[in-house]
Write a protein that holds these residues in place. Structure first.
Motif, PDB file in Angstrom:
ATOM      1  N   LEU A 132     -31.084  25.789  85.539  1.00 31.32           N
ATOM      2  CA  LEU A 132     -31.701  24.565  85.023  1.00 31.32           C
ATOM      3  C   LEU A 132     -32.594  24.822  83.812  1.00 31.32           C
ATOM      4  O   LEU A 132     -33.078  23.875  83.197  1.00 31.32           O
ATOM      5  CB  LEU A 132     -32.526  23.894  86.131  1.00 31.32           C
TER       6      LEU A 132
ATOM      7  N   ALA B  93     -38.074  23.580  88.284  1.00 31.62           N
ATOM      8  CA  ALA B  93     -37.293  23.763  87.065  1.00 31.62           C
ATOM      9  C   ALA B  93     -36.723  22.435  86.563  1.00 31.62           C
ATOM     10  O   ALA B  93     -36.686  22.183  85.355  1.00 31.62           O
ATOM     11  CB  ALA B  93     -36.162  24.763  87.312  1.00 31.62           C
ATOM     12  N   ALA B  94     -36.294  21.593  87.485  1.00 31.97           N
ATOM     13  CA  ALA B  94     -35.702  20.312  87.089  1.00 31.97           C
ATOM     14  C   ALA B  94     -36.750  19.374  86.508  1.00 31.97           C
ATOM     15  O   ALA B  94     -36.482  18.651  85.539  1.00 31.97           O
ATOM     16  CB  ALA B  94     -35.027  19.660  88.299  1.00 31.97           C
ATOM     17  N   LEU B  95     -37.954  19.386  87.076  1.00 32.24           N
ATOM     18  CA  LEU B  95     -38.998  18.462  86.628  1.00 32.24           C
ATOM     19  C   LEU B  95     -39.716  18.948  85.378  1.00 32.24           C
ATOM     20  O   LEU B  95     -40.206  18.141  84.591  1.00 32.24           O
ATOM     21  CB  LEU B  95     -40.019  18.242  87.749  1.00 32.24           C
TER      22      LEU B  95
ATOM     23  N   GLN C  22     -41.531  13.405  92.824  1.00 30.79           N
ATOM     24  CA  GLN C  22     -41.632  13.924  91.469  1.00 30.79           C
ATOM     25  C   GLN C  22     -43.043  13.738  90.908  1.00 30.79           C
ATOM     26  O   GLN C  22     -43.569  14.621  90.223  1.00 30.79           O
ATOM     27  CB  GLN C  22     -40.602  13.233  90.575  1.00 30.79           C
TER      28      GLN C  22
ATOM     29  N   THR D 104     -37.836   9.963  96.179  1.00 28.49           N
ATOM     30  CA  THR D 104     -37.668  10.816  95.002  1.00 28.49           C
ATOM     31  C   THR D 104     -38.721  10.578  93.928  1.00 28.49           C
ATOM     32  O   THR D 104     -39.322  11.543  93.413  1.00 28.49           O
ATOM     33  CB  THR D 104     -36.269  10.608  94.394  1.00 28.49           C
TER      34      THR D 104
ATOM     35  N   PRO E 156     -38.595  21.070  82.549  1.00 27.24           N
ATOM     36  CA  PRO E 156     -37.543  21.850  81.874  1.00 27.24           C
ATOM     37  C   PRO E 156     -38.072  22.764  80.780  1.00 27.24           C
ATOM     38  O   PRO E 156     -37.359  23.660  80.334  1.00 27.24           O
ATOM     39  CB  PRO E 156     -36.618  20.770  81.312  1.00 27.24           C
TER      40      PRO E 156
ATOM     41  N   PRO F 156     -35.941  25.033  92.457  1.00 24.63           N
ATOM     42  CA  PRO F 156     -35.082  24.089  91.734  1.00 24.63           C
ATOM     43  C   PRO F 156     -35.814  22.799  91.365  1.00 24.63           C
ATOM     44  O   PRO F 156     -35.563  22.232  90.293  1.00 24.63           O
ATOM     45  CB  PRO F 156     -33.947  23.823  92.736  1.00 24.63           C
ATOM     46  N   ASP F 157     -36.720  22.340  92.217  1.00 18.34           N
ATOM     47  CA  ASP F 157     -37.498  21.123  91.927  1.00 18.34           C
ATOM     48  C   ASP F 157     -38.395  21.354  90.716  1.00 18.34           C
ATOM     49  O   ASP F 157     -38.489  20.502  89.821  1.00 18.34           O
ATOM     50  CB  ASP F 157     -38.357  20.741  93.128  1.00 18.34           C
TER      51      ASP F 157
ATOM     52  N   ARG G 117     -30.433  29.091  91.176  1.00 19.47           N
ATOM     53  CA  ARG G 117     -30.390  27.639  90.978  1.00 19.47           C
ATOM     54  C   ARG G 117     -31.435  27.191  89.964  1.00 19.47           C
ATOM     55  O   ARG G 117     -31.183  26.290  89.151  1.00 19.47           O
ATOM     56  CB  ARG G 117     -30.586  26.927  92.316  1.00 19.47           C
ATOM     57  N   ALA G 118     -32.608  27.800  90.005  1.00 15.52           N
ATOM     58  CA  ALA G 118     -33.640  27.460  89.028  1.00 15.52           C
ATOM     59  C   ALA G 118     -33.248  27.944  87.636  1.00 15.52           C
ATOM     60  O   ALA G 118     -33.429  27.226  86.639  1.00 15.52           O
ATOM     61  CB  ALA G 118     -34.972  28.068  89.454  1.00 15.52           C
TER      62      ALA G 118
END
Length: 371
Positions: free
Chosen positions: A272, A186-188, A150, A146, A190, A183-184, A268-269
């Protein structure tokens, strides 16, 4: 590695245009905008850069290798692990995205926004994001680590944020093959701002059938790719394939499954990101009210373009075929062709739309089985 159908053929085209790669140990490719991060190949653990120019990047409809955007026919490679491990972002990258489901006007949108080169630079379908999407889909070791994963994404987005002047705003339009990464991303990141481009289901089916065998083959490869990140829908794909129904019915249903999978990743994105940082956009809305739509997108992405600049960009971009700029474009001609395509494939289109409308309970059952 299995990239998208377009990238699969395109990458070979790009390599045919390049000489033997040069291994470099300097920071020049990392820090200069005219060096584009083109690929990450896990087998060699190398990043590949291509030396380019702003006019070449702006003229290209795609920078996944389908078009030659190199200025010296050379690719430059750097050790990925070494570069990423020593990389320290001064601040969290700020990214602007145009996400799309394919065939819905995203290339036209990107080219229109980037018409004023001094103010906007758009990276259109960079291959490196396709490479990362494939690592996720294959559950590669790097993806399972992980912290490293990232760092690789953050580094990649930092490289795709390079600009030629301090005044430029940068927009990234990933391939829809990279929707599995949404989703990756958007999460990383923000703070990202995004436009999610789509179209009605019937129009999507017509666009795919209009593109013939090549476009249908792409959809099936994309389906396989997306199902690797959304395996709970695999049984539905098998059911379609084993239905024994007319092959065109099966094709149309598979297209609508791909449509649903991409919208699920969109959702999902979106969950976030703060709602003020993104918008959805329908292709028909873009075509019917282009100036108003461009103003909305300009505001969502905070590009700082004026109304007059958008009018000039629209006038120039809407006269040419977005994916073949040497060809003129008439919307009335496309409408006529779409009507002919619909008439020819009407049975398959209507059957699949009815199937899709009744699909929600089947998807619920599929999720329950996984749970």
């Amino acid at each position: 590695m299995q990239p998208s159908s377009s990238a699969q053929s395109a990458t070979q085209v790009q390599r045919d245009n390049l000489t033997q790669p040069i291994l470099v140990d300097e920071d020049r490719p990392l820090n200069q905008a005219n060096y584009l991060l083109h690929r990450f190949e896990p087998a060699t653990a190398l990043f590949t850069y291509i030396k380019t120019s702003q006019p070449k990047l702006n003229a290209a409809s795609f920078i996944d290798g389908r078009e030659d955007f190199s200025v010296d026919k050379t690719c430059y490679q750097v050790p990925a692990a070494q570069i990423v491990s020593s990389f320290t972002a001064n601040e969290t990258p700020f990214a602007r995205f145009i996400f799309h489901i394919g065939f819905c006007g995203s290339t036209l949108m990107a080219k229109t926004l980037a018409y004023h080169q001094a103010k906007v630079l758009c990276y259109k379908e960079p291959q490196v994001l396709i490479d990362l999407a494939e690592l996720k889909a294959t559950n590669h070791l790097l993806y399972r680590q992980t912290a490293s994963w990232q760092r690789y994404i953050t580094f990649t987005l930092q490289q795709l944020a390079k600009r030629f002047t301090a005044e430029q705003q940068v927009v990234i339009k990933p391939s829809n093959w990279a929707n599995s990464l949404l989703p990756d991303l958007a999460a990383l990141i923000p703070g990202s701002r995004a436009v999610f481009m789509s179209m009605p289901k019937q129009a999507y089916l017509v666009a795919i059938f209009r593109g013939g065998k090549e476009r249908i083959a792409f959809i099936y490869r994309l389906r396989a790719h997306l199902l690797r990140v959304l395996p709970e829908y695999q049984s539905l794909a098998v059911k379609i394939d084993n239905s024994g129904q007319d092959i065109l019915w099966q094709v149309a249903k598979s297209c609508l499954l791909v449509y649903r999978l991409q919208h699920l990743l969109f959702s999902r994105a979106q969950q976030l990101l703060p709602s003020k940082q993104w918008q959805t956009l329908d292709y028909q809305e873009f075509v019917n009210t282009p100036h108003e739509t461009l103003l909305q997108v300009n505001n969502t992405l905070q590009l700082g373009l004026t109304s007059n600049e958008l009018e000039l960009a629209q006038a120039a971009s809407f006269q040419r075929h977005a994916k073949a700029p040497s060809e003129s474009y008439q919307s009335s001609e496309k409408t006529t062709i779409d009507e002919q395509v619909y008439a020819y494939y009407q049975d398959a289109i209507e059957v699949s739309l009815t199937w899709d409308a009744n699909l929600n309970h089947e998807l619920t059952d599929a999720r329950q089985q996984i749970a």
